[in-house]
Design an enzyme around this catalytic site. Structure first.
Site, PDB file in Angstrom:
ATOM      1  CD  GLN A 162      -0.295  -3.509   4.925  1.00 41.99           C
ATOM      2  OE1 GLN A 162      -0.785  -3.470   3.793  1.00 41.99           O
ATOM      3  NE2 GLN A 162       0.132  -4.645   5.459  1.00 41.99           N
ATOM      4  CB  THR A 191      -4.700 -14.926   3.121  1.00 43.52           C
ATOM      5  OG1 THR A 191      -4.914 -13.519   3.004  1.00 43.52           O
ATOM      6  CG2 THR A 191      -5.955 -15.661   2.700  1.00 43.52           C
ATOM      7  CG  ASP A 222      -7.692 -10.613   6.866  1.00 40.31           C
ATOM      8  OD1 ASP A 222      -6.623 -10.250   7.411  1.00 40.31           O
ATOM      9  OD2 ASP A 222      -7.785 -10.835   5.641  1.00 40.31           O
ATOM     10  CD  GLU A 223      -6.367  -6.311   5.692  1.00 40.84           C
ATOM     11  OE1 GLU A 223      -5.679  -5.607   6.453  1.00 40.84           O
ATOM     12  OE2 GLU A 223      -5.979  -6.658   4.557  1.00 40.84           O
ATOM     13  NE  ARG A 227       0.431  -2.833  -1.123  1.00 38.59           N
ATOM     14  CZ  ARG A 227       0.227  -3.767  -0.219  1.00 38.59           C
ATOM     15  NH1 ARG A 227      -0.501  -4.815  -0.529  1.00 38.59           N
ATOM     16  NH2 ARG A 227       0.756  -3.687   0.978  1.00 38.59           N
TER      17      ARG A 227
END
Length: 669
Positions: free
Chosen positions: A253, A40, A222-223, A602
């Site tokens: 991911q 980010t 993004d992603e 995480r």
């Protein structure tokens, strides 16, 4: 055209790979950003560099995220990063919000009239039920899913029919055509159309495509591993042959194939853009090195086109605890007790703990165990704000005011609250309005049509028409938030809520939801009418809810992506649950491995993996095997039950000391 670039000035405090991603501004760029690698920040710095260098003004830059929450956070970070009003006009939105903006501008080219509605999932399901009379709910859901899949692949009804290979696919293609005819009659689109229709426009109209490439000079996504086929085609159509874009993602991911995401888009990008530059972000700023070594070893078992290995300058940290438990209840009790102990012994805030699971049904035992120990928790997945009945009722009124052709909104509004107009009358009205070739909200203004209904129902509908006419007049002069408050009163929604609620407290809560809806309109952009604002709200999702505060978080592994916690517990790590038996049977083991990889990464400091020996299913006691994924983790990074007596004894003593201290404090108090 972009302006002349100023001399390059590298942003401060970025590592070499992050700087390379920020400074590459000509041609297509794929940034493979590992978990916790600061992606980010790279996007924010890239936007700042594009603006500060004079290459593009903010109004010609668009950054695409996958949730409204992410878009809001990114916009705030960019605004803080740029000087003065340099961020003015910057687009930071989801794919669906960008598609909505495009359709609002290009509605005529898309065959829509101004003020079109967005059908939510309930609206769409109601249409499929109507198109499939007598069908069971599972059959309706299956057909709706096939149509949605065709739309996410960017297919028109004709293309879906041509590509159909099975009987269900042929049936779905026929339903798709009928469903689209319904949407056209209602001047409405559904969520999938917000991507499909802009793709259709840009790919079929070169002038339209050139206009949007001039409007959006540089694109950041993004992603991007989570894009479906239609979203990837939208990216290509907006970027054109030059490909002035930065796509950021992580193939490790990619966990949303079940909802249409296609991780192969990353490989396809290299074929579509031979000049594609690839930058890997491998330095992790989140996790302990022990957690990263475990994650790297696990994901190495998946095939890779772009290999990467995460590393960190952080300490090794504690070993990963692996617990074998008797059953789900015992597993939940151990997790709850460990959280309570760490909170007391090490003063770790409740919000620093997260419990992750493969399926939402696994939360029940955990909730019970946490409640018994009075540990505060928040379960992700409760009823979203915009799914609450009174909020959906108010939004239906707004849709109807903005779009008289929206029969679905009319049917909900005319019954919210009830006004003595039953299903038989509404069915008759629908028949009369179809025969007359007009929407139902227009039909109730026709004296001739109302005369064909029972007098009492006709009088009620005539009164409803007067009310709608008055609210439309208010919509032309009132600010949006005041219109919502007036609507809540004049429609009878608040009076109906008061009658429904058995307690004053319940009425206060539900009225508060309507007040909050009005508040959401307070910051609306000038000139945006109720239709545009209702459409924007329809795009908000579960993931956009606020911070739950200082509570232990319980959530599915799918919901955890993008989050981080000091202490993470992953439960149900057995060979029926993770990997899920259905995924194993269908050959989707790689995605299950990616799901566990997301869960592991995480954890910032400590990680627990637990499984049960037995489970009660279908009235029988079943023996469970530990997940095969546990054997893929490095043994040196794990501490299994009983494998290290010294560490176990130290842990036991620490727990006893904390327990004695608590008793002593209680007695002294």
């Amino acid at each position: 055209m972009p302006g002349p670039p100023s001399p390059a000035v590298e942003p401060l405090s970025l590592n070499p790979q992050q700087s390379a991603a920020v400074m590459h501004c000509e041609g297509p760029l794929l940034v493979l950003a590992g978990a916790g690698s600061g992606k980010t920040r790279v996007i924010v710095e890239k936007i700042a560099h594009l603006v500060d260098s004079g290459r593009y003004p903010a109004r010609r830059i668009a950054a695409i995220t996958f949730t409204n929450k992410s878009a809001k956070e990114m916009r705030e970070r960019v605004t803080r990063r740029l000087r003065g009003d340099a961020a003015e006009g910057l687009t930071v939105s989801t794919f669906h919000a960008l598609g909505l903006r495009m359709l609002q501008i290009e509605h005529e080219r898309a065959g829509l009239r101004r003020g079109f509605s967005i059908f939510d999932a309930d609206d769409a399901t109601a249409q499929f039920r109507d198109l499939m009379p007598g069908a069971k709910p599972d059959a309706v859901q299956a057909m709706q899913g096939l149509v949605s899949r065709a739309k996410n692949a960017g297919l028109s009804p004709d293309e879906a029919r041509a590509l159909a290979r099975s009987t269900p696919e042929h049936e779905a293609a026929m339903l798709y055509e009928l469903y689209q005819a319904r949407l056209a009659a209602f001047n409405a689109v559904d969520f999938d159309d917000l991507i499909r229709l802009p793709v259709q426009l840009l790919e079929g109209d070169e002038d339209c495509a050139l206009g949007w490439r001039e409007r959006i000079g540089y694109l950041l996504v993004d992603e991007c591993q989570d894009t479906n086929d239609a979203q990837y085609r939208l990216l290509k159509a907006l970027a054109g042959d030059k490909g002035n874009f930065t796509c950021v993602g992580d193939d490790d991911q990619s966990i949303y194939a079940w909802r249409g995401a296609n991780p192969e888009n990353l490989s396809q990008m290299a074929r579509d853009y031979p000049a594609l530059k690839v930058v890997k972000l491998e330095q992790n700023y989140r996790c302990s090195n022990r957690v990263l070594r475990a994650a790297n070893a696990l994901i190495a078992n998946n095939p890779h086109e772009h290999l990467k290995t995460l590393w960190s300058a952080n300490a090794d940290g504690e070993r990963i605890r692996v617990w074998e438990c008797r059953d789900a209840a015992h597993e939940a009790e151990r997790v709850a007790a460990e959280i309570q102990f760490i909170n007391a012994a090490r003063k770790v805030e409740w919000s620093e703990f997260c419990i992750l699971f493969r399926g939402n049904h696994q939360s029940r035992a955990l909730e019970k165990a946490l409640q018994l120990l009075r540990v505060p928790y928040h379960l992700s997945g409760g009823t979203a704000f915009l799914d609450r009945g009174e909020v959906k009722d108010a939004l239906a009124w707004l849709r109807m005011l903005a779009n008289p052709d929206d029969d679905a909104a009319f049917l909900r509004a005319v019954q919210s609250p009830g006004r003595g107009v039953g299903a038989t009358t509404l069915a008759k009205l629908a028949e009369l309005s179809r025969h007359a070739g007009m929407p139902m909200s227009r039909a109730i203004e026709s004296v001739g049509l109302l005369k064909q209904l029972a007098p009492r129902a006709a009088a009620a509908l005539s009164g409803f028409a007067d009310l709608v006419r008055g609210l439309r007049a208010e919509a032309a002069r009132l600010p949006p938030s005041e219109l919502v408050r007036s609507l809540n009163e004049r429609s009878g929604l608040l009076a109906a809520l008061r009658a429904q609620c058995k307690t004053e407290e319940m009425f206060r809560i539900r009225r508060g939801n309507l007040d909050e809806l009005a508040d959401w309109f307070d910051g609306a952009r000038g000139g945006a009418g109720p239709g545009e604002l209702a459409a924007s709200l329809a795009l908000l999702s579960h993931a956009d809810k606020g911070d739950p505060g200082n509570q232990v978080r319980l959530m599915s592994l799918h919901a955890a992506k993008g989050l981080e916690f000091r202490c993470v517990f992953i439960v149900g790590v057995d060979d029926d649950t993770l990997p899920h038996e259905a995924s194993v049977e269908e050959g989707r083991i790689d995605e299950e491995r990616r799901l566990l990889y997301v869960g592991i990464t995480r954890a910032k400091e400590q990680l627990w993996l637990s499984y049960a020996r037995e489970a009660q299913r279908w009235g029988e006691r079943l023996r469970l095997a530990p997940s095969r994924f546990l054997d893929e983790l490095p043994a040196a990074e794990l501490q299994r039950d009983g494998a290290d007596p010294v560490a176990d004894a130290a842990r036991k003593k620490e727990r006893a000391d904390v327990g004695f201290a608590a008793i002593r404090a209680l007695l002294e108090g």
